[in-house]
Design a protein around this motif. Structure first.
Motif, short mmCIF file in Angstrom:
data_model
loop_
_atom_site.label_atom_id
_atom_site.label_comp_id
_atom_site.label_asym_id
_atom_site.label_seq_id
_atom_site.Cartn_x
_atom_site.Cartn_y
_atom_site.Cartn_z
N LEU A 83 105.75 17.76 113.77
CA LEU A 83 105.50 17.46 115.18
C LEU A 83 105.80 18.70 116.03
O LEU A 83 106.88 19.28 115.90
N PRO A 84 104.87 19.12 116.90
CA PRO A 84 105.16 20.27 117.77
C PRO A 84 106.34 19.99 118.70
O PRO A 84 106.49 18.87 119.19
N VAL A 111 110.46 11.13 113.52
CA VAL A 111 109.25 11.94 113.66
C VAL A 111 109.10 12.82 112.43
O VAL A 111 110.08 13.10 111.73
N LYS A 139 106.87 20.75 121.72
CA LYS A 139 106.51 20.29 123.07
C LYS A 139 106.27 18.78 123.13
O LYS A 139 106.43 18.17 124.17
N LYS A 140 105.95 18.16 122.01
CA LYS A 140 105.73 16.71 122.00
C LYS A 140 107.02 15.91 121.87
O LYS A 140 107.03 14.70 122.06
N LEU A 141 108.11 16.57 121.55
CA LEU A 141 109.39 15.87 121.44
C LEU A 141 109.83 15.28 122.78
O LEU A 141 110.50 14.26 122.82
N SER A 142 109.43 15.90 123.87
CA SER A 142 109.85 15.42 125.19
C SER A 142 109.39 13.99 125.46
O SER A 142 110.00 13.28 126.25
N TYR A 143 108.34 13.53 124.79
CA TYR A 143 107.87 12.16 124.97
C TYR A 143 108.86 11.13 124.43
O TYR A 143 108.84 9.98 124.82
N TYR A 144 109.72 11.55 123.54
CA TYR A 144 110.66 10.63 122.90
C TYR A 144 111.98 10.51 123.65
O TYR A 144 112.64 9.48 123.57
#
Length: 76
Positions: A38-39, A34, A41-46
């Protein structure tokens, strides 16, 4: 990618037989990369059970491993 839990699981399954296996035989797919912008909070998608970390690439092209623990530390 190779994690401590994968190595331990392999050894626990068959301590004598699996200790001579090559890492390539038990490695999983590569960790996702990434951008550093990348914010958080968007890391949780990974993250999931098979993906315990991501690789963040900074502007200089240097790669950094980010784990769930790192996110908890950053939030605290």
């Amino acid at each position: 990618a190779i994690t401590e839990s994968v190595i331990l699981s392999s050894l626990l399954e068959n301590p004598l037989g699996n200790s001579d296996r090559h890492l390539g035989e038990i490695m999983s797919t590569a960790l996702p990369e990434v951008e550093e912008s990348l914010p958080i909070k968007k890391l949780s998608y990974y993250f999931n059970e098979k993906i315990p970390a991501v690789i963040a690439v900074d502007k200089a092209g240097i790669r950094h491993i980010i784990t769930k623990y790192d996110i908890v530390e950053a939030m605290g």
